[in-house]
Design a protein around this motif. Sequence first.
Motif, mmCIF file in Angstrom:
data_model
loop_
_atom_site.group_PDB
_atom_site.id
_atom_site.type_symbol
_atom_site.label_atom_id
_atom_site.label_comp_id
_atom_site.label_asym_id
_atom_site.label_seq_id
_atom_site.Cartn_x
_atom_site.Cartn_y
_atom_site.Cartn_z
ATOM 1 N N TYR A 208 -49.581 -2.635 41.021
ATOM 2 C CA TYR A 208 -50.282 -3.905 40.901
ATOM 3 C C TYR A 208 -51.774 -3.751 40.616
ATOM 4 O O TYR A 208 -52.286 -4.316 39.649
ATOM 5 C CB TYR A 208 -50.049 -4.747 42.160
ATOM 6 C CG TYR A 208 -50.694 -6.102 42.090
ATOM 7 C CD1 TYR A 208 -50.113 -7.120 41.345
ATOM 8 C CD2 TYR A 208 -51.890 -6.366 42.742
ATOM 9 C CE1 TYR A 208 -50.696 -8.362 41.263
ATOM 10 C CE2 TYR A 208 -52.485 -7.612 42.664
ATOM 11 C CZ TYR A 208 -51.890 -8.597 41.920
ATOM 12 O OH TYR A 208 -52.481 -9.831 41.827
ATOM 13 N N PHE B 119 -34.351 -4.270 41.079
ATOM 14 C CA PHE B 119 -33.312 -5.075 41.726
ATOM 15 C C PHE B 119 -31.944 -4.736 41.165
ATOM 16 O O PHE B 119 -30.975 -4.566 41.913
ATOM 17 C CB PHE B 119 -33.633 -6.566 41.522
ATOM 18 C CG PHE B 119 -32.718 -7.491 42.261
ATOM 19 C CD1 PHE B 119 -32.845 -7.655 43.631
ATOM 20 C CD2 PHE B 119 -31.725 -8.190 41.595
ATOM 21 C CE1 PHE B 119 -32.006 -8.505 44.325
ATOM 22 C CE2 PHE B 119 -30.880 -9.050 42.287
ATOM 23 C CZ PHE B 119 -31.021 -9.199 43.650
ATOM 24 N N GLU C 153 -24.875 -9.107 56.500
ATOM 25 C CA GLU C 153 -24.710 -7.697 56.160
ATOM 26 C C GLU C 153 -23.653 -7.087 57.076
ATOM 27 O O GLU C 153 -23.957 -6.470 58.090
ATOM 28 C CB GLU C 153 -26.046 -6.957 56.277
ATOM 29 C CG GLU C 153 -27.121 -7.521 55.373
ATOM 30 C CD GLU C 153 -26.719 -7.545 53.899
ATOM 31 O OE1 GLU C 153 -26.150 -6.555 53.417
ATOM 32 O OE2 GLU C 153 -26.964 -8.572 53.243
ATOM 33 N N ARG D 102 -28.916 -3.127 43.283
ATOM 34 C CA ARG D 102 -27.620 -3.778 43.464
ATOM 35 C C ARG D 102 -26.493 -2.902 42.939
ATOM 36 O O ARG D 102 -25.405 -2.875 43.509
ATOM 37 C CB ARG D 102 -27.591 -5.133 42.745
ATOM 38 C CG ARG D 102 -28.407 -6.220 43.410
ATOM 39 C CD ARG D 102 -27.758 -6.723 44.694
ATOM 40 N NE ARG D 102 -26.512 -7.422 44.466
ATOM 41 C CZ ARG D 102 -26.372 -8.754 44.476
ATOM 42 N NH1 ARG D 102 -27.411 -9.508 44.701
ATOM 43 N NH2 ARG D 102 -25.205 -9.308 44.275
ATOM 44 N N TYR E 238 -28.744 -16.801 52.094
ATOM 45 C CA TYR E 238 -30.134 -16.333 52.068
ATOM 46 C C TYR E 238 -31.077 -17.378 51.489
ATOM 47 O O TYR E 238 -32.167 -17.043 51.067
ATOM 48 C CB TYR E 238 -30.247 -15.035 51.274
ATOM 49 C CG TYR E 238 -29.707 -13.856 52.022
ATOM 50 C CD1 TYR E 238 -30.234 -13.509 53.254
ATOM 51 C CD2 TYR E 238 -28.688 -13.082 51.508
ATOM 52 C CE1 TYR E 238 -29.748 -12.433 53.955
ATOM 53 C CE2 TYR E 238 -28.180 -12.009 52.204
ATOM 54 C CZ TYR E 238 -28.716 -11.683 53.427
ATOM 55 O OH TYR E 238 -28.231 -10.629 54.115
ATOM 56 N N ILE F 189 -29.749 -12.001 57.697
ATOM 57 C CA ILE F 189 -29.331 -10.623 57.397
ATOM 58 C C ILE F 189 -28.264 -10.174 58.394
ATOM 59 O O ILE F 189 -27.226 -9.625 58.019
ATOM 60 C CB ILE F 189 -30.551 -9.677 57.430
ATOM 61 C CG1 ILE F 189 -31.471 -9.979 56.253
ATOM 62 C CG2 ILE F 189 -30.106 -8.224 57.406
ATOM 63 C CD1 ILE F 189 -32.750 -9.195 56.270
#
Lengths: 336, 434
Positions: B109, B130, B210, B134, A310, B206
Motif C-alpha cells: 500500500y 482471495f 467453520e 479459496r 457472514y 466464524i
Amino acid sequence: MEFFNAIVALSNFVVIPALAYGSQLALGALGVTLIYGILRFSNFAHGDTMAFGTMVTILMTWWFQSIGIGLGPLPTALLAMPFGIVGCAAMVLLTDRTVYRFYRAQKVKPVILVIVSMGVMFVMNGLVRFIIGPGDQRFADGERFVITARDFKTMTGLDEGMAIKSTQGITVVTAVIVVGLLFWFLTYTRTGKSMRAYSDNEDLALLSGINPERVVLVTWLIVAALATVAGTLYGLDKSFKPFTYFQLLLPIFASAIVGGLGSPLGAIAGGFVIAFSEVTITYAWKKVLVYLLPESLEPSGLVQLLSTDYKFAVSFVILLIVLLFRPTGLFRGKSV
Amino acid sequence: MNPVMKNTALFIAMAVLLLLTGIVQSWNSALLILNMGLISAIMALGVNLQWGFAGLFNVGVMGFVALGGLASVLITMPPVPEAWAAGGPGVLLGLLLGAASIGIAIWAYPRLPKGRVRVLGMGAILVIGFIVYRAVFDPAVAAIEAVNPATSGYLGGLGLPVVLAWPVGGVLAAGAAWIIGKSALGLRSDYLAIATLGIAEIIIAILKNEDWLSRGVKNVIGLPRPVPNEIDLQNDPGFVSTAEGLGLDPVTASSLYVKFGYAVLFTIVLLILLWLAQKALHSPWGRMMRAIRDNETAAEAMGKDVKGRHLQVFILGSAVCGIAGAMMTTLDGQLTPGTYQPLRFTFLIWVMVIVGGSGNNLGAVLGGFLIWFLWVQVEPISGFVMDVITAGMAEDSAVRAHLLDSTAHMRLLTMGVIMLLVLRFSPRGLIPEK
C-alpha cells in the motif's frame, strides 16, 4: 436473449431485494443520524425503538384484522402504522423525560449517554419481549406479489422469471415518500431550519433564540416515526422477531457511519451501500454467469464469495474501510 | 462508616444472599450461581480494565469470551488423525496464503504510487489472493468435514490438560484484540463501540460456520474436565461411604463435590487476577492509565504514548475476558456457538461493571456476583410476583396466561431498570473509584 436473462436474474435476486433492504436500512440510519446530529450520541436503543413501534403496529393490525377492517390489496399494517408511530413517540418521549433529559441538563460526555442508551435498550427489549413474546410474528396480508415470476415469463417470453413482492414495492414507495417529507421538512419549515441550525452549531443556535427543548422534542417525534416506518417495512418484508431487530443495530450504524454521522443524505447513501454490498457478496453468482459466459467457461461451483451467515462481516468491513480512509464518512458528517 | 468496612459489609451481604439461596432453594443452585458468579466477576474485571482504567468503550466482550471457549476446544479435545490426514495441511496452507495476501497488500500500500495505480494494484492483490486462498482452502475443508460428520468432521484439538486451555484462551483473545486494536483503537469512542460490536458478531459467525474448526452449530460436547465425573464418584465405594457418613445421598453429594471443585479452581484464578489488577491499578502504570483516561491531550503533552498504552490495556482486558470464556466453556463441558448472545455476554457484563463501580476492581467483582445472582433469581422472583398479581384473575383468563408466560422476559427489563437507576442516582457504582 442470454443477456436479458442474466439481467433479469440479477434484478430478481440482487437488485430488487437490495433496494428494499437498502430503503429499510436508510430509514433506520436516518433515525440514528438525526439523534446523533441533535442529541449528539449514538443511540444503542434504536433497534429496540424500531421493535417497539413495530410491535404497536402489529397489535393494531391484529385488532383491525379481527374487526374486519383492511386495505384490500395493500397490507392492513399500513393503516395501523400511524398508531404505531403514536405509540412509539409516546414511548421515546417518556424515556426522554425520565432518562435522557437529566443527563442533557448536566451536559455529560457523549459516551455516558451511550451507556445510558444501553440501559434503555435493555428496558425496551424486555418490554417488547414481555408484551409480544420473543417469537416470530407474521402480520403481512393483502396481495403477495406485484408481479409473479410466472406472469413475468409469459409476458416477456424469457427463461428467467422476475417476481416483485408487494412488500418490496411498498417498502420502496413508502421510503421515497417518507424521505421526501423529511427533506422538505428540514429544508423549508421553520422548525426544520432550527433543527439544522442546532445541529450545526449549538451555541449559535441558542443565542439566536432557538428553544433547545423544542428541537429535541421534534427530533424524538421524527425519530419515532422513522423507526416505526423502518421497522414495520422490515417486518412486512421479512418477519418480526425482537432479536432480529436488535441485531439490525449493526448494519444500521454501519450505514449511518459510512454515510457520515449527522448527515441525512449520507444515511440514505450509506443504507444502499451496505445493502447492495451485503447482497452482492453473499449471492451465489452462478445463475447469472451461466447466461453471460460461453459454455466452456461456465463455473462449476456456486461462485458465492461468502456464505450468507457472514453478512455482518460485510457491513463491518465496509465500515472499517471507510473509517480508516475517510473517517468522517462519504458525506462529511461531523466528528465530535 | 469508612470505605473498608462498607466494602466488607457489601461482600458479606453478597455471601449471605448466596447462603440464603443454599438454604431456601438448594445448595446445588447456590454453587451453580457461585461458579458463574466467579466467571462473571472475571469478565467484569476485564471490562473494568478497559473502561474503568482507560475509558475504552468495548462492546465486543462476547467475541473474546467465545474465543476463550474455542481455545478450550482446541486445547483439550483429542485430535482427529483422519481429519488431519484428509485436509489438515491444506487448511493451514490456505490460511497462510490468505494471511500472506493481506500482508502483501499492507506491504504494497505505501509503496504503490498514489491514485489509480494504487487502487488497481490493491484490488488485483486482494482478488488474486482471495481466489488462491479459496482454491486451496475449500477442498481441504470439504475433505475434513467429510470425515465422520456425525461424530467429528473437524480437526479436533491437541488433547492437552484442561487448565492449560484457560491461559491459551487469554492468548487467543489477546491476539484478536491486537488485530482489532491496531485497526480500530484510533477511532472515537462510539466508533470503537460499533467496531467491537461488529467484531464480536463476526467471531460468532466464524464459530457457527467453520465446521472444520469447532464443528459449528453441531457443537462440541463432552469436553474433558479438571474435576472428576459425577458418575465415577458415584461408582467409587470410598466416596459413597463418606457421603453416607455425612448423611447425603451419593448423587447429590457427587454433584456438590464436582461444583465445589470448580468453585475452588475458579476462586484461585479470580484471586490471582484480582491481585494483579489491584497491583496494576496502584502502580505508576495504573496512574498513567487514569491520567490518559481523564485527559488524553494533557497526557500526550507529558510525553505519554497514548495509542500504545490504549492498545496495551485493550489487549490485557480482552485477554482476561478470554480466560473467563475458556473457564465458562470448561464449566459447561461443551461449546455451543448458538448460545452466544450480545445481551447476555456483552451488555450484561457492562451492567455488572456500571453497578459495581467502574474504575474499582473490587466493585467490578462485587457487580459480577450481584448482577449474576439477580439475573438468575429475577425469574423465580417475578414468577412469584406474577402469581400474586394474577391470583385474583379467572383461571382461564388470557391475560393471566400471558403474564405467567412472560416472566422469563422480566430479567432484561429488570437489568435495564437497575442500570438506569444506578446511572441516575449513584453513577459511580456500589464501590466507587477512590
